[in-house]
Design an enzyme around this catalytic site. Structure first.
Site, PDB file in Angstrom:
ATOM      1  CB  ALA A  28     -13.218  24.296  28.907  1.00  0.00           C
ATOM      2  CB  ALA A  29     -17.122  26.519  25.104  1.00  0.00           C
ATOM      3  NE  ARG A  43     -23.983  33.481  38.808  1.00  0.00           N
ATOM      4  CZ  ARG A  43     -24.325  32.349  39.416  1.00  0.00           C
ATOM      5  NH1 ARG A  43     -24.605  31.267  38.681  1.00  0.00           N
ATOM      6  NH2 ARG A  43     -24.374  32.278  40.722  1.00  0.00           N
ATOM      7  NE  ARG A  49      12.769  33.029  42.487  1.00  0.00           N
ATOM      8  CZ  ARG A  49      13.507  33.953  41.873  1.00  0.00           C
ATOM      9  NH1 ARG A  49      14.494  34.561  42.522  1.00  0.00           N
ATOM     10  NH2 ARG A  49      13.282  34.249  40.610  1.00  0.00           N
TER      11      ARG A  49
END
Length: 449
Positions: free
Chosen positions: A9-10, A15, A316
Site C-alpha cells: 500500500a505504498a 491517476r 447516529r
C-alpha cells in the site's frame, strides 16, 4: 500450515488526481487496503504486514483503527513490488508456512480464491500466482504455463509478440513459501524496461532453482484494481452489488435492492426488512425481524429484533435500540439507549440519553444535551410519557411512569409517577384577536393608499 499476510500500500496513485494516498480512498466506507486485509483475514494469518509509503502516517493511522495487530512498515522509495515486499522481511523474521501478498488497491479478491492458492501450495508449489483470463489483456503481465506448471511471468513492456498473444494475465497476487520468499527476492534484479524490481521475477528464479510454481485462476472481476476516480465509482458499484446479493441470500428482504447502500461491516439479521433508499454507514447491526423503513440513514448503531426505524430516521453512533422499539419519521438518535418496546415516533431528537422500556416520547421532544462545552445525559424511566414539544434540559432524570405536559421546558428531576409542567400559564383576552387584526389591516390600507 501457518499463514502470513503482506498488503502492499505504498503508492501515491497519481491517476486519482488527489492529495490523498490511493489506498485511503474508500469503497463501502472503508479504505481500499482494508478490503484486502478482510479477504486475508479468512486465512487466519499469524502475522499481518502493511507496506506503506506515500502518506505513510495517514495510512498508519487508518490501519490502527481497523487492525490493532497489524505491523506497518515503510517503503521510503518506490522501487518496485519486489522491493516493497522486501520491506516486510523483519516483520516476518523466522516465519514458516505460507505468505500471501495482496495489494491495497485491489479490494475484491475473495477468501475462497486465497483458499485455492493455499491448496496449490499444499500440493507442492513453492510459489503460486493468481491469474485471470482477460477479456482485453491490454498491458497486463502474461502468465506462461507449460505442462501444467507456471514457468515465468512476462511484463507487457518486456514481452514478445507471441507472449502478448497470451490471454492468461497476472493479477500480482502471490502465495509463496515463507522460508524461501525473501531468498528469491534477494535475487531479483532491475534489468528491465522500467528499471524496477519486479516481484513477478521470483517465478523464473524459483524455476531456475528447481522449485515448482503454479497458477490459480479466478474471475477477472476479482482482480480489478482501483487507479482512477472512475474505477473507484465502478468499484463501489461492484461492492454494493455483491453485498445486496449476499443480503438476499442470507434471508434479508430488500424491496428495492439497487437503492440500498451498505458499508463494509453492515450486519443484517435474518428476516430483516429494508425498504427503499436506506443508507448504512460503518458499524451497523440490525437484528432479526427488524424493519428499516425508507430514506433512513444508520451509522454506528445497533437495532434490536423486531424494532422499526423510519421512514426518514437518522441513527447516529452510539444509538442502541431495544427489541420491539420504534423510532419514527424525522427522528434522530445519538449516543442513546432506547429500551425494549419504547416509542420515539416523530420529529424528535434524543441524544446522550437512556429511555426506559415501554416509554413514549411525544412529537417534537428534544433532549437538550449540550451547554456549548460539555455533553450531559438525560434519563427517562420505564413507561414514562413525555408530552409533545417537551424540552428536557440535561442533566436530568424523568422517573418511571412519570409524565411531562406538552410544551414544557423541564429543568429539574421528575420523581417516579409524577407529572411535571414547565410552561407559562395561558391567558385568554376575549375579542383581542379581532381588534388587533382590524388595527393591522387599517394600517396596511393607509400604507398602500
Amino acid at each position: 500450515m501457518p499463514s502470513h499476510l503482506i498488503v502492499l500500500a505504498a503508492g501515491q496513485g497519481s491517476r486519482m488526481m488527489s492529495d490523498l494516498p490511493k489506498v485511503l480512498h474508500r469503497v463501502g466506507h472503508a479504505p481500499l487496503f482494508v478490503h484486502a486485509l478482510r479477504a486475508g483475514a479468512a486465512l487466519d494469518p499469524d502475522r499481518r504486514v502493511l507496506v506503506a509509503g506515500v502518506g505513510a502516517e495517514a495510512v498508519r493511522a487508518e490501519a490502527a483503527e481497523h487492525d490493532e495487530g497489524l505491523s506497518v512498515v515503510l517503503q521510503e522509495e518506490q522501487l518496485g513490488t519486489a522491493h516493497a515486499v522486501a520491506q516486510a522481511r523483519e516483520a516476518l523474521k523466522d516465519a514458516t508456512g505460507d505468505v500471501f501478498i495482496l495489494y491495497g488497491d485491489t479490494p475484491f479478491i475473495r477468501p475462497e480464491t486465497l483458499s485455492m492458492m493455499a491448496a496449490a501450495r499444499t500440493g507442492g508449489a513453492a510459489v503460486v500466482v493468481l491469474g485471470f483470463e482477460a477479456a482485453d489483456p491490454g498491458r497486463y503481465g502474461r502468465l506462461v504455463v507449460e505442462g501444467g506448471d507456471l514457468t515465468r511471468i512476462v511484463e507487457y513492456k518486456d514481452a514478445t509478440e507471441a507472449e502478448r498473444a497470451i490471454t492468461l494475465c497476472n493479477s500480482g497476487v502471490i502465495c509463496a513459501d515463507a522460508e524461501v520468499l525473501f531468498d528469491l527476492i534477494d535475487a531479483v534484479g532491475n534489468d528491465n524496461a522500467s528499471g524496477e524490481f519486479y516481484l513477478t521475477d521470483i517465478v523464473g528464479i524459483a524455476r531456475d532453482r528447481g522449485l515448482r510454481c503454479a497458477a490459480v485462476t479466478c474471475d477477472e472481476s476479482e482482480t480489478m484494481g482501483i487507479n482512477t476516480r472512475a474505477e473507484l465509482a465502478r468499484g463501489e458499484a461492484i461492492f454494493q452489488a455483491r453485498r445486496r446479493a449476499e443480503a438476499l441470500e442470507d434471508g434479508v428482504t430488500l424491496t428495492a435492492p439497487d437503492t440500498v447502500f451498505f458499508a463494509y461491516d453492515t450486519h443484517l439479521g435474518r428476516d430483516a426488512l429494508i425498504e427503499p433508499h436506506v443508507v448504512f454507514g460503518p458499524d451497523v447491526t440490525v437484528e432479526s425481524g427488524a424493519t428499516i423503513r425508507a430514506f433512513s440513514h444508520l451509522e454506528g448503531c445497533h437495532v434490536g429484533a423486531r424494532a422499526v426505524v423510519g421512514p426518514y430516521a437518522r441513527l447516529r453512533p452510539g444509538a442502541e435500540l431495544g427489541n420491539d422499539s420504534k423510532v419514527g419519521n424525522f427522528v434522530e438518535i445519538k449516543s442513546a439507549e432506547i429500551g425494549e418496546g419504547a416509542k420515539v415516533n416523530h420529529l424528535t431528537y434524543i441524544g446522550d440519553a437512556t429511555v426506559g422500556e415501554g416509554a413514549n416520547i411525544g412529537a417534537g421532544t428534544v433532549t437538550c444535551n449540550y451547554d456549548g462545552v460539555f455533553k450531559h445525559r438525560t434519563e427517562i424511566g420505564a413507561r414514562a410519557f413525555i408530552g409533545s414539544s417537551t424540552m428536557l434540559v440535561a442533566p436530568i432524570r424523568v422517573g418511571a411512569e412519570a409524565m411531562t405536559g406538552s410544551g414544557s421546558v423541564i429543568t429539574s428531576d421528575v420523581p417516579d409517577g409524577a407529572l411535571a409542567l414547565g410552561r407559562a400559564r395561558q391567558v385568554v383576552k376575549e375579542g383581542l384577536a379581532r381588534k388587533l387584526m382590524t388595527k393591522l389591516r387599517s394600517a396596511k390600507s393607509k400604507r398602500t393608499n
